[in-house]
Design a protein around this motif. Structure first.
Motif, PDB file in Angstrom:
ATOM      1  N   HIS A  81      37.669  52.107  34.298  1.00  0.00           N
ATOM      2  CA  HIS A  81      37.889  50.925  35.135  1.00  0.00           C
ATOM      3  C   HIS A  81      36.726  49.949  34.979  1.00  0.00           C
ATOM      4  O   HIS A  81      36.892  48.733  35.043  1.00  0.00           O
ATOM      5  N   GLY A  82      35.523  50.507  34.773  1.00  0.00           N
ATOM      6  CA  GLY A  82      34.342  49.663  34.700  1.00  0.00           C
ATOM      7  C   GLY A  82      34.224  48.885  33.409  1.00  0.00           C
ATOM      8  O   GLY A  82      33.624  47.805  33.384  1.00  0.00           O
ATOM      9  N   HIS A  83      34.805  49.381  32.320  1.00  0.00           N
ATOM     10  CA  HIS A  83      34.652  48.722  31.028  1.00  0.00           C
ATOM     11  C   HIS A  83      35.271  47.331  30.992  1.00  0.00           C
ATOM     12  O   HIS A  83      34.615  46.379  30.554  1.00  0.00           O
ATOM     13  N   PRO A  84      36.534  47.158  31.422  1.00  0.00           N
ATOM     14  CA  PRO A  84      37.066  45.793  31.443  1.00  0.00           C
ATOM     15  C   PRO A  84      36.314  44.873  32.401  1.00  0.00           C
ATOM     16  O   PRO A  84      36.139  43.685  32.108  1.00  0.00           O
ATOM     17  N   ILE A  85      35.843  45.407  33.523  1.00  0.00           N
ATOM     18  CA  ILE A  85      35.077  44.579  34.460  1.00  0.00           C
ATOM     19  C   ILE A  85      33.764  44.168  33.820  1.00  0.00           C
ATOM     20  O   ILE A  85      33.315  43.020  33.952  1.00  0.00           O
ATOM     21  N   GLY A  86      33.138  45.088  33.099  1.00  0.00           N
ATOM     22  CA  GLY A  86      31.903  44.765  32.396  1.00  0.00           C
ATOM     23  C   GLY A  86      32.089  43.696  31.349  1.00  0.00           C
ATOM     24  O   GLY A  86      31.178  42.922  31.053  1.00  0.00           O
ATOM     25  N   LYS A  87      33.300  43.612  30.785  1.00  0.00           N
ATOM     26  CA  LYS A  87      33.615  42.614  29.761  1.00  0.00           C
ATOM     27  C   LYS A  87      34.098  41.308  30.376  1.00  0.00           C
ATOM     28  O   LYS A  87      34.281  40.316  29.667  1.00  0.00           O
ATOM     29  N   GLY A  88      34.324  41.300  31.716  1.00  0.00           N
ATOM     30  CA  GLY A  88      34.696  40.058  32.392  1.00  0.00           C
ATOM     31  C   GLY A  88      36.127  39.970  32.858  1.00  0.00           C
ATOM     32  O   GLY A  88      36.621  38.873  33.158  1.00  0.00           O
ATOM     33  N   ALA A  89      36.839  41.095  32.942  1.00  0.00           N
ATOM     34  CA  ALA A  89      38.250  41.080  33.332  1.00  0.00           C
ATOM     35  C   ALA A  89      38.423  40.653  34.790  1.00  0.00           C
ATOM     36  O   ALA A  89      37.537  40.846  35.625  1.00  0.00           O
ATOM     37  N   HIS A  90      39.615  40.096  35.086  1.00  0.00           N
ATOM     38  CA  HIS A  90      39.965  39.747  36.459  1.00  0.00           C
ATOM     39  C   HIS A  90      40.302  41.022  37.245  1.00  0.00           C
ATOM     40  O   HIS A  90      40.949  41.934  36.720  1.00  0.00           O
ATOM     41  N   LEU A  91      39.894  41.063  38.491  1.00  0.00           N
ATOM     42  CA  LEU A  91      40.086  42.268  39.297  1.00  0.00           C
ATOM     43  C   LEU A  91      41.506  42.425  39.810  1.00  0.00           C
ATOM     44  O   LEU A  91      41.982  43.549  39.993  1.00  0.00           O
ATOM     45  N   ASP A  92      42.198  41.307  40.051  1.00  0.00           N
ATOM     46  CA  ASP A  92      43.527  41.378  40.657  1.00  0.00           C
ATOM     47  C   ASP A  92      44.486  42.223  39.823  1.00  0.00           C
ATOM     48  O   ASP A  92      45.068  43.205  40.303  1.00  0.00           O
ATOM     49  N   GLU A  93      44.657  41.838  38.553  1.00  0.00           N
ATOM     50  CA  GLU A  93      45.596  42.540  37.678  1.00  0.00           C
ATOM     51  C   GLU A  93      45.136  43.968  37.392  1.00  0.00           C
ATOM     52  O   GLU A  93      45.951  44.865  37.181  1.00  0.00           O
ATOM     53  N   LEU A  94      43.829  44.169  37.401  1.00  0.00           N
ATOM     54  CA  LEU A  94      43.310  45.512  37.152  1.00  0.00           C
ATOM     55  C   LEU A  94      43.655  46.452  38.305  1.00  0.00           C
ATOM     56  O   LEU A  94      44.092  47.588  38.082  1.00  0.00           O
ATOM     57  N   MET A  95      43.485  45.999  39.541  1.00  0.00           N
ATOM     58  CA  MET A  95      43.831  46.833  40.686  1.00  0.00           C
ATOM     59  C   MET A  95      45.332  47.084  40.740  1.00  0.00           C
ATOM     60  O   MET A  95      45.780  48.207  41.035  1.00  0.00           O
ATOM     61  N   ALA A  96      46.117  46.072  40.419  1.00  0.00           N
ATOM     62  CA  ALA A  96      47.574  46.247  40.408  1.00  0.00           C
ATOM     63  C   ALA A  96      47.989  47.277  39.362  1.00  0.00           C
ATOM     64  O   ALA A  96      48.920  48.063  39.570  1.00  0.00           O
ATOM     65  N   GLU A  97      47.283  47.289  38.226  1.00  0.00           N
ATOM     66  CA  GLU A  97      47.591  48.271  37.181  1.00  0.00           C
ATOM     67  C   GLU A  97      47.297  49.680  37.661  1.00  0.00           C
ATOM     68  O   GLU A  97      48.085  50.612  37.417  1.00  0.00           O
ATOM     69  N   LEU A  98      46.172  49.874  38.319  1.00  0.00           N
ATOM     70  CA  LEU A  98      45.848  51.194  38.848  1.00  0.00           C
ATOM     71  C   LEU A  98      46.909  51.669  39.835  1.00  0.00           C
ATOM     72  O   LEU A  98      47.186  52.873  39.936  1.00  0.00           O
ATOM     73  N   MET A  99      47.501  50.724  40.555  1.00  0.00           N
ATOM     74  CA  MET A  99      48.539  51.059  41.523  1.00  0.00           C
ATOM     75  C   MET A  99      49.912  51.230  40.876  1.00  0.00           C
ATOM     76  O   MET A  99      50.887  51.549  41.553  1.00  0.00           O
ATOM     77  N   GLY A 100      49.994  51.010  39.567  1.00  0.00           N
ATOM     78  CA  GLY A 100      51.260  51.156  38.860  1.00  0.00           C
ATOM     79  C   GLY A 100      52.236  50.033  39.138  1.00  0.00           C
ATOM     80  O   GLY A 100      53.459  50.231  39.044  1.00  0.00           O
ATOM     81  N   LYS A 101      51.715  48.830  39.406  1.00  0.00           N
ATOM     82  CA  LYS A 101      52.560  47.720  39.820  1.00  0.00           C
ATOM     83  C   LYS A 101      52.928  46.796  38.663  1.00  0.00           C
ATOM     84  O   LYS A 101      52.246  46.720  37.638  1.00  0.00           O
ATOM     85  N   GLU A 102      54.001  46.042  38.865  1.00  0.00           N
ATOM     86  CA  GLU A 102      54.543  45.157  37.840  1.00  0.00           C
ATOM     87  C   GLU A 102      53.574  44.051  37.431  1.00  0.00           C
ATOM     88  O   GLU A 102      53.574  43.599  36.283  1.00  0.00           O
TER      89      GLU A 102
END
Length: 354
Positions: A84-105
């Motif tokens: 989870h930390g790698h995309p954040i370290g590279k500058g990813a947006h948190l919204d879509e990342l959290m939704a992905e962890l939740m298995g959301k569309e």
């Protein structure tokens, strides 16, 4: 000549790169984003909002961010099951990342990747893998692609100490050295492959020495110092862009939480409570860096502004994830690879007739 001496010999002839003023605050921001995101993710996991597994990288933030800040936006990266930390370290947006962890569309991978299999082209993440060592050959192939295309793109490959005993590690480093591929192999050595210590599983516990066997530089760095990690990563990036081949970096860090948040380890504990408490007290990379920034003249108000900003960003990410719909069952096969030959009805019908 030992591998780290090769790298230090190289550094003696170049300017050592350090985090500049803007990068120092950005490093703090990204480390804090990882920490707060992971902490909130653990709460959501325990509240049954995140399915499957949850591998926290709390304690390893500096090893991630220091390396990522040495990259350009168009550089590529591969991750691990603890990613989870790698995309954040590279500058990813948190919204879509959290939704992905939740298995959301609305997740980065439409809910198909979940916690351990994230890909995000917006920040150059070609793959994260739940397979130990699974990302190493992928990163090597990505670096080969850059060389074939004649571009100066660099690939950063994250993996843990357990992965260096996999065959993929040795095969990949060997071919990358032979072909002088622009790839950085970045080992987050947190001391334990799940519950097995490096001392119990590595005939040569000094992982950086393995680089010498493949004729590439290898260096060990304090993985709890974001500045130190950045310096070695920046020099490795410089070598890679100049066509001088790969580097092995071993960032000695520490995992504060269990291998998996929901994992119950039977039998005797593999590490003591005192050991973990001492690491949290004395070797927290965020607290160490905050103290350093204050000592270097960054005022408390600036740091608090960053901290407040991160808290709000994580809150928005949770709200976004919870509000996102679940994927519809009829879309199960969407985004899956389908061979144009094997999937051709005429071809299959012909096989059945024969």
């Amino acid at each position: 000549m030992p591998s780290r001496q090769l790298l230090l010999s190289y550094w003696s002839n170049v300017w050592i790169m350090k985090l500049n003023g803007d990068q120092r605050l950005e490093a703090y921001r990204r480390m804090l984003r990882i920490r707060r995101f992971e902490e909130e993710g653990m709460r959501q996991f325990k509240g049954d909002k995140i399915p499957g597994w949850f591998h926290s990288s709390v304690g390893q933030e500096a090893a991630v961010v220091g390396a990522c800040l040495a990259l350009r936006d168009d550089d590529a990266m591969t991750g691990t099951h603890r990613s989870h930390g790698h995309p954040i370290g590279k500058g990813a947006h948190l919204d879509e990342l959290m939704a992905e962890l939740m298995g959301k569309e609305d997740g980065i991978c439409k809910g198909r990747g979940g916690s351990m299999h994230i890909a995000d082209n917006s920040v150059g993440i070609i793959s994260e893998s739940g397979i130990v060592g699974g990302g190493i050959p992928l990163a090597t192939g990505c670096a080969f692609s850059a060389k074939v295309r004649g571009v100066d793109q660099v690939t950063l490959c994250f993996f843990g100490d357990g992965a260096v005993n996999q065959g993929t590690f040795h095969e990949s480093l060997n071919i990358a050295s032979l072909w002088k591929l622009p790839v950085i192999y970045h080992c987050e050595n947190n001391g334990y492959a799940m519950t097995t210590s490096v001392a119990q599983s590595h005939g040569q516990p000094d992982i950086a020495l393995r680089a010498a066997g493949y004729g590439m530089p290898g260096v060990t760095v304090d993985g709890q110092s974001v500045g130190a990690v950045y310096e070695v990563a920046a020099e490795a990036v410089t070598r890679a862009r100049a066509g001088e081949g790969p580097t092995l970096i071993v960032a000695n860090t520490y995992r504060f939480d269990e291998h998996d948040v929901g994992l119950v380890i039977p039998g005797e504990p593999y590490r003591s409570v005192e050991e973990v408490e001492a690491q949290r007290r004395d070797r927290d990379p965020i607290l160490l860096y905050r103290t350093l920034l204050l000592d270097e003249g960054i005022n408390e108000k600036s740091l608090r502004a960053v901290e407040d900003e991160v808290v709000q960003a994580v809150k928005r990410a949770v709200q976004f994830g919870l509000a996102s719909p679940m994927p519809r069952p009829e879309t199960l096969a969407d985004y899956m690879f389908n061979s144009p030959i094997a999937g051709h009805h005429g071809f299959v019908a012909g096989l059945e007739r024969n």
